[in-house]
Design a protein around this motif. Structure first.
Motif, PDB file in Angstrom:
ATOM      1  N   LEU A 275       0.813  -1.235   0.000  1.00 63.88           N
ATOM      2  CA  LEU A 275       0.000   0.000   0.000  1.00 63.88           C
ATOM      3  C   LEU A 275       0.844   1.283   0.000  1.00 63.88           C
ATOM      4  N   VAL A 276       1.972   1.273   0.677  1.00 58.35           N
ATOM      5  CA  VAL A 276       2.804   2.484   0.723  1.00 58.35           C
ATOM      6  C   VAL A 276       3.312   2.835  -0.676  1.00 58.35           C
ATOM      7  N   LYS A 277       3.813   1.850  -1.409  1.00 57.66           N
ATOM      8  CA  LYS A 277       4.290   2.076  -2.787  1.00 57.66           C
ATOM      9  C   LYS A 277       3.130   2.458  -3.697  1.00 57.66           C
ATOM     10  N   ALA A 278       1.983   1.829  -3.465  1.00 55.17           N
ATOM     11  CA  ALA A 278       0.808   2.161  -4.274  1.00 55.17           C
ATOM     12  C   ALA A 278       0.419   3.625  -4.081  1.00 55.17           C
ATOM     13  N   ARG A 279       0.440   4.070  -2.799  1.00 52.29           N
ATOM     14  CA  ARG A 279       0.084   5.462  -2.501  1.00 52.29           C
ATOM     15  C   ARG A 279       1.033   6.438  -3.190  1.00 52.29           C
ATOM     16  N   LYS A 280       2.316   6.091  -3.211  1.00 49.94           N
ATOM     17  CA  LYS A 280       3.317   6.946  -3.845  1.00 49.94           C
ATOM     18  C   LYS A 280       3.078   7.067  -5.343  1.00 49.94           C
ATOM     19  N   GLU A 281       2.737   5.938  -6.005  1.00 53.22           N
ATOM     20  CA  GLU A 281       2.481   5.963  -7.443  1.00 53.22           C
ATOM     21  C   GLU A 281       1.207   6.740  -7.754  1.00 53.22           C
ATOM     22  N   ILE A 282       0.192   6.599  -6.879  1.00 51.04           N
ATOM     23  CA  ILE A 282      -1.071   7.345  -7.076  1.00 51.04           C
ATOM     24  C   ILE A 282      -0.819   8.858  -6.966  1.00 51.04           C
ATOM     25  N   ASP A 283      -0.041   9.258  -5.959  1.00 52.25           N
ATOM     26  CA  ASP A 283       0.265  10.690  -5.787  1.00 52.25           C
ATOM     27  C   ASP A 283       1.021  11.236  -6.984  1.00 52.25           C
ATOM     28  N   ASN A 284       1.967  10.433  -7.505  1.00 56.69           N
ATOM     29  CA  ASN A 284       2.728  10.858  -8.680  1.00 56.69           C
ATOM     30  C   ASN A 284       1.824  11.019  -9.893  1.00 56.69           C
ATOM     31  N   ALA A 285       0.876  10.063 -10.057  1.00 58.13           N
ATOM     32  CA  ALA A 285      -0.054  10.140 -11.183  1.00 58.13           C
ATOM     33  C   ALA A 285      -0.959  11.359 -11.071  1.00 58.13           C
ATOM     34  N   GLU A 286      -1.416  11.663  -9.833  1.00 59.72           N
ATOM     35  CA  GLU A 286      -2.278  12.847  -9.629  1.00 59.72           C
ATOM     36  C   GLU A 286      -1.549  14.121 -10.020  1.00 59.72           C
ATOM     37  N   GLU A 287      -0.297  14.246  -9.602  1.00 59.29           N
ATOM     38  CA  GLU A 287       0.485  15.441  -9.916  1.00 59.29           C
ATOM     39  C   GLU A 287       0.698  15.574 -11.418  1.00 59.29           C
ATOM     40  N   LEU A 288       1.017  14.454 -12.081  1.00 59.31           N
ATOM     41  CA  LEU A 288       1.230  14.479 -13.539  1.00 59.31           C
ATOM     42  C   LEU A 288      -0.065  14.846 -14.271  1.00 59.31           C
ATOM     43  N   LEU A 289      -1.192  14.312 -13.780  1.00 59.10           N
ATOM     44  CA  LEU A 289      -2.482  14.618 -14.414  1.00 59.10           C
ATOM     45  C   LEU A 289      -2.832  16.109 -14.307  1.00 59.10           C
ATOM     46  N   GLU A 290      -2.551  16.695 -13.134  1.00 55.75           N
ATOM     47  CA  GLU A 290      -2.843  18.130 -12.955  1.00 55.75           C
ATOM     48  C   GLU A 290      -2.007  18.970 -13.916  1.00 55.75           C
ATOM     49  N   ASP A 291      -0.719  18.691 -14.004  1.00 56.17           N
ATOM     50  CA  ASP A 291       0.152  19.437 -14.910  1.00 56.17           C
ATOM     51  C   ASP A 291      -0.242  19.221 -16.357  1.00 56.17           C
ATOM     52  N   THR A 292      -0.542  17.978 -16.698  1.00 63.87           N
ATOM     53  CA  THR A 292      -0.901  17.665 -18.084  1.00 63.87           C
ATOM     54  C   THR A 292      -2.210  18.333 -18.477  1.00 63.87           C
ATOM     55  N   GLU A 293      -3.187  18.283 -17.580  1.00 64.21           N
ATOM     56  CA  GLU A 293      -4.472  18.929 -17.894  1.00 64.21           C
ATOM     57  C   GLU A 293      -4.280  20.426 -18.139  1.00 64.21           C
ATOM     58  N   SER A 294      -3.453  21.045 -17.289  1.00 65.23           N
ATOM     59  CA  SER A 294      -3.186  22.480 -17.458  1.00 65.23           C
ATOM     60  C   SER A 294      -2.535  22.758 -18.807  1.00 65.23           C
ATOM     61  N   ASP A 295      -1.568  21.920 -19.182  1.00 63.81           N
ATOM     62  CA  ASP A 295      -0.878  22.115 -20.465  1.00 63.81           C
ATOM     63  C   ASP A 295      -1.833  21.905 -21.634  1.00 63.81           C
ATOM     64  N   VAL A 296      -2.646  20.837 -21.581  1.00 61.87           N
ATOM     65  CA  VAL A 296      -3.553  20.524 -22.689  1.00 61.87           C
ATOM     66  C   VAL A 296      -4.603  21.611 -22.866  1.00 61.87           C
ATOM     67  N   ARG A 297      -5.144  22.086 -21.748  1.00 57.58           N
ATOM     68  CA  ARG A 297      -6.160  23.151 -21.857  1.00 57.58           C
ATOM     69  C   ARG A 297      -5.545  24.446 -22.413  1.00 57.58           C
ATOM     70  N   ALA A 298      -4.295  24.731 -22.035  1.00 55.07           N
ATOM     71  CA  ALA A 298      -3.611  25.909 -22.577  1.00 55.07           C
ATOM     72  C   ALA A 298      -3.417  25.766 -24.087  1.00 55.07           C
ATOM     73  N   ILE A 299      -3.032  24.557 -24.520  1.00 55.45           N
ATOM     74  CA  ILE A 299      -2.880  24.298 -25.960  1.00 55.45           C
ATOM     75  C   ILE A 299      -4.221  24.474 -26.655  1.00 55.45           C
ATOM     76  N   ASN A 300      -5.243  23.924 -26.063  1.00 58.54           N
ATOM     77  CA  ASN A 300      -6.582  23.995 -26.658  1.00 58.54           C
ATOM     78  C   ASN A 300      -7.064  25.440 -26.769  1.00 58.54           C
ATOM     79  N   ASP A 301      -6.830  26.229 -25.697  1.00 57.57           N
ATOM     80  CA  ASP A 301      -7.256  27.644 -25.723  1.00 57.57           C
ATOM     81  C   ASP A 301      -6.518  28.413 -26.800  1.00 57.57           C
TER      82      ASP A 301
END
Length: 573
Positions: A101-127
């Protein structure tokens, strides 16, 4: 039995731990699924469709560069960001399945951070792509409004060209530049450079604004130059011509002709600035022109006003010379008369004669200036300045003469006052002498007698000086001041002597009541009599007997003094 209980407890704990791990693994699985759904939402943003639409428009220039930039960003998101997100989600699921579970939590947190940055970049491209696609239509609407402004300006210039005078060529030239910019805009739109076309439209509007501003202000500026400045220039030339015909002269350093030429050049400079389309420079030059016009008018007006001043004051000045000269004559006579009776310490007679020379010198200067004015070799303003200087000098002479005569006229009254003061001083001295004699004192101290006789000698000396033919009032005033000071000192010492003498006698009388019982009183009386009759030191005598009776009866000397001063106040002494 205890072993069985322990075994049961162990089984229960294992079940609890397993259940907890299963629950957390299930929760992590839900989180991973939510993140995967979020990734799908990002992929659903229509960036690829918009890139495709723009590509098919065959864009170029700045638009192409923006397109290429956004496409490169999208490729980075697809190839790296989304792949990394997918990898983190798979890893998180694997770790959750293994209850790590500890490693799983770390990978989930990393994915959340990447998703936030990626969404921001994609929406900026789209705009950015959305704005770029919209820019084509916006440019067309913006173009229509801009062209309407251009057409209106062109119509106004054609219909009212006469209002712009020689500036019409410059305005038409600016209008042709705008037309060329429209051609450039159309070329950019046809090439698919919507951004470059938008920038060009903004530049066209700025050029139209500048052109509109010039067309709004040029008629008024030209009207002011043609109908105000040029008229004033002609007026200056005509005015200067009239002054020359009347043989006006101007002071050294004042050149009206050069100033008029400068006005003409300033007008030309302002006009040239208008023709060049630099209205700010034209306005600045117009301020310079206005200042030069005012300065030139002022130079001529100064001379005209100076002529009026000279015409009005030449006669007045001569009367002033006559009046001050006559006053100086009377002042000399009065000074000579007073100098026969009194000693003058400040060269009053000489100063009044110097005033006479000053008046004559100034009158000669004015006569020479009048000759120069008649010969037209000096300007009226220079003559005005000389007249003003003469007025100032005559005024100074009048004040000086008046002060001297006033100070000398006080000598007679001061003589009378001094005779009265001398009489009072002599009377005061005699009264002090009689007052001393009335009390039949055994004698007086040498210091007192020296002051008395010195004062008496001074009074006799000044009485002798007062009988001279020529009196020195200043010296005698100094002597009278010294006499007054010494009389004041004598009066104080006289009163002090009499007070101490009488108080000594009164204290001795008071002490007689203690003589039988107190031998010290007898000695004090003897000592006081010694100071009184032998030394004539009445203060020491009083102090000696006063201290003695106070020793026997505290406060006794003060009682004696109170009785004495009360009696003296009533006038009994």
């Amino acid at each position: 039995m205890p072993i069985i209980i322990a075994l049961i407890i162990g089984i229960i704990l294992v079940l609890i731990v397993y259940g907890l791990l299963y629950y957390l693994g299930h929760r992590y699985g839900e989180n991973i699924q939510a993140l995967d759904d979020k990734k799908q939402e990002i992929l659903a943003i229509p960036v690829p469709d918009k890139l495709y639409q723009i590509k098919n428009k065959h864009v170029s220039g700045n638009t192409r560069r923006l397109y290429d930039t956004q496409r490169a960003k999208w490729q980075t998101v697809k190839q790296y960001n989304l792949s990394e997100i997918e990898s983190s989600l798979v890893s998180a699921q694997n770790q959750a399945d293994k209850f790590s579970l500890v490693k799983a939590r770390k990978e989930i947190d990393n994915a959340e951070e990447l998703l936030e940055d990626t969404e921001s970049d994609v929406r900026a491209i789209n705009d950015a792509l959305t704005d770029l696609l919209a820019l084509e239509g916006e440019n067309e609407a913006y173009y229509e409004k801009t062209y309407e402004r251009y057409a209106a300006i062109r119509k106004q210039l054609l219909a009212h060209g006469y209002a712009y005078g020689d500036a019409i060529d410059m305005l038409e030239k600016h209008l042709s530049y705008v037309e060329l910019d429209f051609t450039k805009y159309n070329a950019l739109m046809n090439d698919g450079d919507f951004i470059g076309a938008d920038e060009e439209l903004h530049q066209i509007n700025e050029d139209i604004d500048a052109l509109d501003n010039m067309m709004s202000h040029i008629p008024d500026i030209l009207d002011k130059i043609d109908n105000e400045y040029n008229e004033q220039l002609q007026d200056l030339k005509q005015g200067y011509q009239r002054l020359q015909e009347e043989t006006f002269q101007f002071p050294k350093g004042v050149n009206v002709s050069e100033s008029i030429d400068k006005v003409a050049q300033d007008i030309k400079n302002a006009y040239d600035a208008v023709l060049a389309g630099d209205l700010n420079e034209a306005k600045n030059l117009m301020k310079v022109c206005e200042s030069q016009i005012d300065h030139t008018y002022q130079m001529m007006e100064d001379e005209i006003n100076a002529r009026d001043y000279v015409d009005k004051n030449q006669g007045k000045l001569q009367k002033q010379f006559d009046q001050v000269s006559q006053s100086n004559h009377y002042s000399q006579l009065e000074a000579d008369r007073i100098s026969q009776s009194y000693v003058l310490h400040d060269n009053e007679v000489g100063k009044i004669r110097e005033f006479s020379s000053e008046i004559k010198n100034e009158q000669q200067k004015i006569e020479r200036s009048n000759e120069q004015l008649a010969a037209r070799t000096i300007a009226y303003s220079e003559m005005k300045k000389r007249i003003e200087e003469a007025y100032n000098i005559l005024s100074s002479v009048e004040k000086g003469q008046s002060h001297i005569i006033s100070s000398m006229s006080h000598l007679k009254s001061r003589e009378k006052e001094m005779r009265d003061e001398l009489y009072e001083a002599d009377l005061e001295l005699r009264n002090m002498q009689r007052r001393i004699e009335r009390f039949n004192l055994p004698g007086l101290s040498d210091d007192y007698l020296d002051l008395f006789f010195d004062t008496q000698d001074m009074i006799e000396d000044i009485e002798h000086k007062m009988n001279r033919v020529k009196l020195d009032i200043r010296t005698m005033t100094e002597i009278m001041t010294k006499i007054d000071n010494q009389l004041n000192a004598l009066a104080e010492q006289t009163e002090a002597i009499l007070d101490d003498a009488i108080l000594t006698e009164n204290c001795i009388q008071y002490a007689n009541r203690f003589r039988a019982e107190n031998p010290d009183i007898n000695q004090a009386i003897q000592d006081a009599n010694h100071y009184y009759y032998d030394k004539f030191d009445y203060q020491a005598a009083h102090q000696t007997i006063a201290d003695a009776i106070d020793a026997v009866e505290p406060g006794a000397s003060q009682h004696v003094a109170d009785w004495y001063y009360e009696d003296k106040k009533r006038g009994n002494l």
